[in-house]
Motif scaffolding. Structure first.
Motif, PDB file in Angstrom:
ATOM      1  N   LEU A  91      -7.117  41.997 -67.787  1.00 22.68           N
ATOM      2  CA  LEU A  91      -7.653  42.291 -66.460  1.00 22.68           C
ATOM      3  C   LEU A  91      -9.118  42.708 -66.534  1.00 22.68           C
ATOM      4  N   ALA A  92      -9.439  43.581 -67.483  1.00 24.72           N
ATOM      5  CA  ALA A  92     -10.800  44.086 -67.612  1.00 24.72           C
ATOM      6  C   ALA A  92     -11.780  42.967 -67.950  1.00 24.72           C
ATOM      7  N   ILE A  93     -11.355  42.014 -68.773  1.00 19.26           N
ATOM      8  CA  ILE A  93     -12.229  40.918 -69.153  1.00 19.26           C
ATOM      9  C   ILE A  93     -12.292  39.858 -68.063  1.00 19.26           C
ATOM     10  N   ALA A  94     -11.144  39.561 -67.437  1.00 19.17           N
ATOM     11  CA  ALA A  94     -11.074  38.473 -66.460  1.00 19.17           C
ATOM     12  C   ALA A  94     -11.940  38.721 -65.231  1.00 19.17           C
ATOM     13  N   VAL A  95     -12.160  39.977 -64.870  1.00 16.01           N
ATOM     14  CA  VAL A  95     -12.969  40.249 -63.677  1.00 16.01           C
ATOM     15  C   VAL A  95     -14.433  39.877 -63.894  1.00 16.01           C
ATOM     16  N   THR A  96     -14.836  39.645 -65.150  1.00 20.06           N
ATOM     17  CA  THR A  96     -16.224  39.290 -65.448  1.00 20.06           C
ATOM     18  C   THR A  96     -16.393  37.810 -65.771  1.00 20.06           C
ATOM     19  N   LEU A  97     -15.281  37.094 -65.949  1.00 22.05           N
ATOM     20  CA  LEU A  97     -15.350  35.696 -66.376  1.00 22.05           C
ATOM     21  C   LEU A  97     -15.283  34.749 -65.180  1.00 22.05           C
ATOM     22  N   PRO A  98     -15.755  33.509 -65.353  1.00 21.16           N
ATOM     23  CA  PRO A  98     -15.605  32.515 -64.276  1.00 21.16           C
ATOM     24  C   PRO A  98     -14.139  32.343 -63.895  1.00 21.16           C
ATOM     25  N   SER A  99     -13.895  32.110 -62.624  1.00 22.78           N
ATOM     26  CA  SER A  99     -12.525  31.967 -62.137  1.00 22.78           C
ATOM     27  C   SER A  99     -11.787  30.820 -62.819  1.00 22.78           C
ATOM     28  N   ALA A 100     -12.511  29.770 -63.206  1.00 23.97           N
ATOM     29  CA  ALA A 100     -11.870  28.635 -63.864  1.00 23.97           C
ATOM     30  C   ALA A 100     -11.197  29.053 -65.161  1.00 23.97           C
ATOM     31  N   LEU A 101     -11.811  29.972 -65.900  1.00 20.86           N
ATOM     32  CA  LEU A 101     -11.227  30.425 -67.157  1.00 20.86           C
ATOM     33  C   LEU A 101      -9.987  31.285 -66.898  1.00 20.86           C
ATOM     34  N   SER A 102     -10.062  32.148 -65.885  1.00 17.46           N
ATOM     35  CA  SER A 102      -8.891  32.940 -65.515  1.00 17.46           C
ATOM     36  C   SER A 102      -7.765  32.043 -65.019  1.00 17.46           C
ATOM     37  N   LEU A 103      -8.141  30.978 -64.311  1.00 17.82           N
ATOM     38  CA  LEU A 103      -7.137  30.030 -63.823  1.00 17.82           C
ATOM     39  C   LEU A 103      -6.434  29.359 -64.994  1.00 17.82           C
ATOM     40  N   TYR A 104      -7.197  28.968 -65.991  1.00 16.92           N
ATOM     41  CA  TYR A 104      -6.615  28.386 -67.199  1.00 16.92           C
ATOM     42  C   TYR A 104      -5.662  29.374 -67.860  1.00 16.92           C
ATOM     43  N   TRP A 105      -6.034  30.635 -67.880  1.00 19.89           N
ATOM     44  CA  TRP A 105      -5.198  31.663 -68.507  1.00 19.89           C
ATOM     45  C   TRP A 105      -3.879  31.831 -67.749  1.00 19.89           C
ATOM     46  N   VAL A 106      -3.956  31.834 -66.429  1.00 19.91           N
ATOM     47  CA  VAL A 106      -2.734  31.969 -65.618  1.00 19.91           C
ATOM     48  C   VAL A 106      -1.823  30.758 -65.822  1.00 19.91           C
ATOM     49  N   TYR A 107      -2.411  29.559 -65.727  1.00 18.42           N
ATOM     50  CA  TYR A 107      -1.637  28.339 -65.954  1.00 18.42           C
ATOM     51  C   TYR A 107      -0.968  28.375 -67.330  1.00 18.42           C
ATOM     52  N   GLY A 108      -1.736  28.770 -68.342  1.00 16.53           N
ATOM     53  CA  GLY A 108      -1.210  28.796 -69.703  1.00 16.53           C
ATOM     54  C   GLY A 108      -0.075  29.786 -69.866  1.00 16.53           C
ATOM     55  N   ASN A 109      -0.207  30.959 -69.250  1.00 24.43           N
ATOM     56  CA  ASN A 109       0.865  31.959 -69.321  1.00 24.43           C
ATOM     57  C   ASN A 109       2.146  31.446 -68.676  1.00 24.43           C
ATOM     58  N   LEU A 110       2.016  30.838 -67.504  1.00 19.45           N
ATOM     59  CA  LEU A 110       3.194  30.308 -66.816  1.00 19.45           C
ATOM     60  C   LEU A 110       3.849  29.204 -67.636  1.00 19.45           C
ATOM     61  N   PHE A 111       3.031  28.356 -68.235  1.00 23.86           N
ATOM     62  CA  PHE A 111       3.572  27.290 -69.070  1.00 23.86           C
ATOM     63  C   PHE A 111       4.345  27.876 -70.247  1.00 23.86           C
ATOM     64  N   THR A 112       3.778  28.911 -70.888  1.00 23.75           N
ATOM     65  CA  THR A 112       4.427  29.523 -72.048  1.00 23.75           C
ATOM     66  C   THR A 112       5.748  30.183 -71.662  1.00 23.75           C
ATOM     67  N   ILE A 113       5.786  30.822 -70.502  1.00 21.49           N
ATOM     68  CA  ILE A 113       7.021  31.462 -70.040  1.00 21.49           C
ATOM     69  C   ILE A 113       8.119  30.415 -69.857  1.00 21.49           C
ATOM     70  N   VAL A 114       7.791  29.331 -69.154  1.00 21.86           N
ATOM     71  CA  VAL A 114       8.777  28.258 -68.928  1.00 21.86           C
ATOM     72  C   VAL A 114       9.158  27.599 -70.245  1.00 21.86           C
TER      73      VAL A 114
END
Length: 252
Positions: free
Chosen positions: A208-231
């Motif tokens: 969270l602390a890092i994502a608030v400073t990064l481009p949204s596209a990178l955070s979006l990739y992180w969210v997509y990747g987490n969901l993929f890993t969970i499934v």
């Protein structure tokens, strides 16, 4: 020795590296870009995002989703190797406990005996770090592909500009939540030690602390990747549990 702690240390270093990757006036990425890094990491990833986006109506938010799925499928064999290694480690826990008790006054000897046990069963205790190590250059290349491609950096997806941090902090919060869920799923499946519960809290906070400073596209990739890993983890372990249930005699 704990693979999860090592993984978190590596990821923490990566996040710090990404936070300092804000290069002033970086050159745009193109097929003519020179250098090993640009030619073999940044340009191919940019091309994948661009082509996926064009197929989806010039939507770079969805293009990032397709690129994420393709990348995670490429890394899938390493994830399967991690699963097998974790299962073997679980099976050897009784023997490892006996070694710790036998050599409780000689930590060096206990470590030697443990490593011999790993070698005997052909186990690499660091195998669980392989997926993360592979994704480190991908994440950094992803960052460069975003900030060095105007069509991605200036593209809007939902409420956010992909090249700018999320102004409402929704995506960083989602990244933290999905990181927590991914850690819990992996922890439940791999039966991590109770002391790792603290890491389940620290990891999302760090993201969270890092994502608030990064481009949204990178955070979006992180969210997509987490969901993929969970499934992915659910289906991989569901299949293994289904296969092992007849052995336990629980089938009715």
């Amino acid at each position: 020795m704990n693979k999860r702690i090592l993984s978190l240390v590596i990821l923490g270093g990566l996040m710090l590296l990404l936070s300092g990757c804000n290069v002033t006036n970086p050159p745009p990425i193109s097929e003519e870009s020179e250098g090993f890094w640009d030619q073999f990491f940044v340009w191919p990833l940019y091309w994948l995002i661009r082509e996926s986006s064009l197929l989806l109506g010039d939507n770079y938010g969805l293009g990032i989703l397709v690129a994420t799925i393709i990348i995670r499928l490429i890394v899938l064999p390493l994830m399967i190797k991690q699963i097998k290694s974790s299962k073997k480690m679980q099976e050897l826990q009784p023997e490892m406990q006996k070694i710790r008790e036998k050599y409780k006054n000689d930590p060096q000897k206990a470590q030697q005996e443990t490593m011999m046990l790993f070698q005997k069963h052909n186990i690499n205790p660091l195998a669980g770090c392989l997926p993360l190590l592979v994704q480190m250059p991908i994440l950094i290349a992803f960052y460069h592909a975003i900030i060095r491609a105007p069509e991605i950096k200036d593209h809007n997806f939902l409420w956010m500009a992909l090249g700018q941090p999320d102004p409402y902090y929704i995506l960083p919060i989602l990244a933290a939540i999905t990181t927590y869920l991914q850690s819990k799923v992996m922890g439940a499946v791999m039966q991590n030690n109770p002391q790792m519960q603290m890491m389940y809290v620290l990891m999302p906070i760090m993201i969270l602390a890092i994502a608030v400073t990064l481009p949204s596209a990178l955070s979006l990739y992180w969210v997509y990747g987490n969901l993929f890993t969970i499934v992915q983890t659910y289906f991989l372990y569901r299949d293994k549990n289904t296969q092992s249930s007849p052995k336990g005699g629980t089938a009715k």
